[in-house]
Design a protein around this motif. Structure first.
Motif, PDB file in Angstrom:
ATOM      1  N   LYS A  16       7.149   5.912  -7.478  1.00 29.46           N
ATOM      2  CA  LYS A  16       6.657   5.158  -6.322  1.00 29.46           C
ATOM      3  C   LYS A  16       5.298   4.518  -6.619  1.00 29.46           C
ATOM      4  O   LYS A  16       5.090   3.327  -6.341  1.00 29.46           O
ATOM      5  CB  LYS A  16       6.535   6.068  -5.101  1.00 29.46           C
ATOM      6  CG  LYS A  16       6.140   5.325  -3.834  1.00 29.46           C
ATOM      7  CD  LYS A  16       5.883   6.258  -2.682  1.00 29.46           C
ATOM      8  CE  LYS A  16       4.491   6.870  -2.750  1.00 29.46           C
ATOM      9  NZ  LYS A  16       4.101   7.510  -1.467  1.00 29.46           N
ATOM     10  N   ASN A  17       4.383   5.271  -7.172  1.00 26.69           N
ATOM     11  CA  ASN A  17       3.051   4.725  -7.467  1.00 26.69           C
ATOM     12  C   ASN A  17       3.121   3.623  -8.511  1.00 26.69           C
ATOM     13  O   ASN A  17       2.392   2.623  -8.425  1.00 26.69           O
ATOM     14  CB  ASN A  17       2.116   5.843  -7.929  1.00 26.69           C
ATOM     15  CG  ASN A  17       1.768   6.808  -6.812  1.00 26.69           C
ATOM     16  OD1 ASN A  17       1.884   6.474  -5.634  1.00 26.69           O
ATOM     17  ND2 ASN A  17       1.355   8.012  -7.168  1.00 26.69           N
ATOM     18  N   ILE A  24       8.106   3.725   1.412  1.00 29.68           N
ATOM     19  CA  ILE A  24       8.698   4.897   2.060  1.00 29.68           C
ATOM     20  C   ILE A  24      10.191   4.918   1.728  1.00 29.68           C
ATOM     21  O   ILE A  24      10.952   4.044   2.157  1.00 29.68           O
ATOM     22  CB  ILE A  24       8.480   4.858   3.580  1.00 29.68           C
ATOM     23  CG1 ILE A  24       6.973   4.810   3.894  1.00 29.68           C
ATOM     24  CG2 ILE A  24       9.144   6.058   4.248  1.00 29.68           C
ATOM     25  CD1 ILE A  24       6.661   4.574   5.353  1.00 29.68           C
ATOM     26  N   ILE A  67       4.478   0.434  -6.792  1.00 25.50           N
ATOM     27  CA  ILE A  67       3.441  -0.214  -5.980  1.00 25.50           C
ATOM     28  C   ILE A  67       2.506  -1.027  -6.870  1.00 25.50           C
ATOM     29  O   ILE A  67       2.175  -2.184  -6.566  1.00 25.50           O
ATOM     30  CB  ILE A  67       2.660   0.840  -5.165  1.00 25.50           C
ATOM     31  CG1 ILE A  67       3.557   1.436  -4.083  1.00 25.50           C
ATOM     32  CG2 ILE A  67       1.408   0.224  -4.528  1.00 25.50           C
ATOM     33  CD1 ILE A  67       2.959   2.649  -3.388  1.00 25.50           C
ATOM     34  N   VAL A  88       0.817  -1.217   0.000  1.00 24.63           N
ATOM     35  CA  VAL A  88       0.000   0.000   0.000  1.00 24.63           C
ATOM     36  C   VAL A  88       0.850   1.266   0.000  1.00 24.63           C
ATOM     37  O   VAL A  88       0.367   2.345  -0.337  1.00 24.63           O
ATOM     38  CB  VAL A  88      -0.986   0.025   1.188  1.00 24.63           C
ATOM     39  CG1 VAL A  88      -1.989  -1.122   1.063  1.00 24.63           C
ATOM     40  CG2 VAL A  88      -0.249  -0.043   2.521  1.00 24.63           C
ATOM     41  N   ASP A  89       2.138   1.132   0.361  1.00 22.08           N
ATOM     42  CA  ASP A  89       3.001   2.302   0.323  1.00 22.08           C
ATOM     43  C   ASP A  89       4.460   1.858   0.298  1.00 22.08           C
ATOM     44  O   ASP A  89       4.800   0.747   0.738  1.00 22.08           O
ATOM     45  CB  ASP A  89       2.758   3.200   1.545  1.00 22.08           C
ATOM     46  CG  ASP A  89       3.274   4.620   1.356  1.00 22.08           C
ATOM     47  OD1 ASP A  89       3.681   4.962   0.225  1.00 22.08           O
ATOM     48  OD2 ASP A  89       3.263   5.388   2.338  1.00 22.08           O
TER      49      ASP A  89
END
Length: 265
Positions: free
Chosen positions: A181-182, A97, A185, A94-95
C-alpha cells in the motif's frame, strides 16, 4: 461501486521470476528500484473517460477476445484489489483503503518494440478477465482474511487441463499488505514518465481524480505449460483464489472460492 468508473492499474514485477519467464526483464533494465525484490512500477490498463485506447473498458468475466492481428498473448494470473483512493487538499494520494479482492487475468501481449507497458495490456473489450465474486477484506495486514488464500490457474486445451501458473499463497507476493500500500501511494504520486512506465498522477488528474481503483497486484510465476504456451481460440482459462485452510485449488465451486473462467475467442 461501478467498475467502469474506477481507474485500472497494475503492478509490474511483484512476484519472483515472473518477468524473466515472460521475457520482459529487459524492458526494465534502466528502471531503478528501492530494493532488488521491489516491483518495477505501476501501469494503467483502464482510464475511465479517456479518449485513448485505454479508455475502452476491457474487463470481462466469461470471454477473452484475442486481438484481430497475430499476437502472442499470455494469461497473467493475479489478484485484483478494489481500493478507495483518499486524496489530500493538493490532490495527492494520501491513503488507499483496501475494500475487497477477486481473481484477475491481466492478459498481456508479448509485443516487441512496445514503448510502454500499457501498449501490451489492452486491445479492446474483453481483453482482461475478472472473477465471479468478491471477497471482502477485513484488514489489509497480517492476520486478515487474505492470509488464508492461495492463487492458482489452469488452462483447458483440447480437452486436457494444464497447470498454467504456480500455486502461490497471497502473502508470497514480494510486496503485500502495508508495504504494498505505501509503495503504491508513492508511485501514484511520484512515478515519472520514464522507459516503460508512465506518470500515474497525470492519469489520475486526467480521469478527474476517481474515487476508486481496481489494482491488479502482480502475476504469479508460470508453470511449465504456462511459460511455453500462448493463448489460442478455443482455450478455457481458470484463475482461482481459494481458502487453503478449507479447500483445494481445483475447479470445484464453493462459497469461499473465487473462480475466473473465460473462453478464448
Amino acid at each position: 461501486m461501478d467498475l467502469e468508473k474506477m481507474i485500472g492499474l497494475g503492478v509490474a514485477g511483484n512476484f519472483a521470476h515472473h518477468l524473466e519467464q515472460a521475457g520482459e526483464l529487459e524492458d526494465f533494465k534502466e528502471v531503478k528500484t528501492e530494493a532488488p525484490e521491489a516491483p518495477k512500477g505501476i501501469f494503467p490498463f483502464y482510464l475511465p473517460s479517456s479518449d485513448c485506447f485505454l479508455g475502452i473498458y476491457s474487463v470481462a468475466s466469461d470471454e477473452l477476445k484475442l486481438p484481430e492481428y497475430e499476437a502472442n498473448a499470455q494469461v497473467e494470473p493475479e489478484i485484483g484489489v478494489q481500493f478507495e483512493i483518499v486524496y489530500g487538499d493538493d490532490h495527492e494520494v494520501v491513503d488507499l483503503i483496501a475494500e475487497r479482492f477477486t481473481t484477475f487475468n491481466d492478459c498481456t501481449i508479448r509485443k516487441e518494440g512496445a514503448k510502454k507497458i500499457s501498449e501490451k495490456k489492452s486491445w479492446g473489450p474483453n481483453s482482461k478477465g475478472i472473477g465471479n465474486k468478491w471477497i471482502n477484506i477485513d484488514k489489509f495486514e497480517e492476520g486478515g482474511v487474505m492470509d488464508r488464500y492461495h492463487l492458482c490457474s489452469f488452462m483447458r486445451r483440447d480437452g486436457l487441463l494444464h497447470e498454467y501458473g504456480v500455486d502461490a499463497p497471497l502473502p508470497g507476493y514480494s510486496y503485500f499488505y502495508v508495504k504494498l500500500k505505501n509503495w503504491l501511494i508513492e508511485k501514484m504520486n511520484h512515478q515519472e514518465d520514464f522507459g516503460p512506465l508512465e506518470d500515474i498522477s497525470a492519469h489520475l488528474k486526467a480521469c478527474n481524480y476517481p474515487s476508486h481503483a481496481l489494482i491488479s497486484i502482480g502475476a504469479t510465476a508460470y508453470a511449465e505449460f504456462g511459460e511455453h504456451n500462448y493463448l489460442q481460440s478455443g482455450d478455457e482459462i481458470y484463475v482461482i483464489a481459494y481458502d487453503a485452510t478449507q479447500e483445494k485449488g481445483d475447479l470445484e465451486p464453493s462459497e469461499t472460492k473465487v473462480i475466473l473462467h473465460q473462453r478464448v475467442l
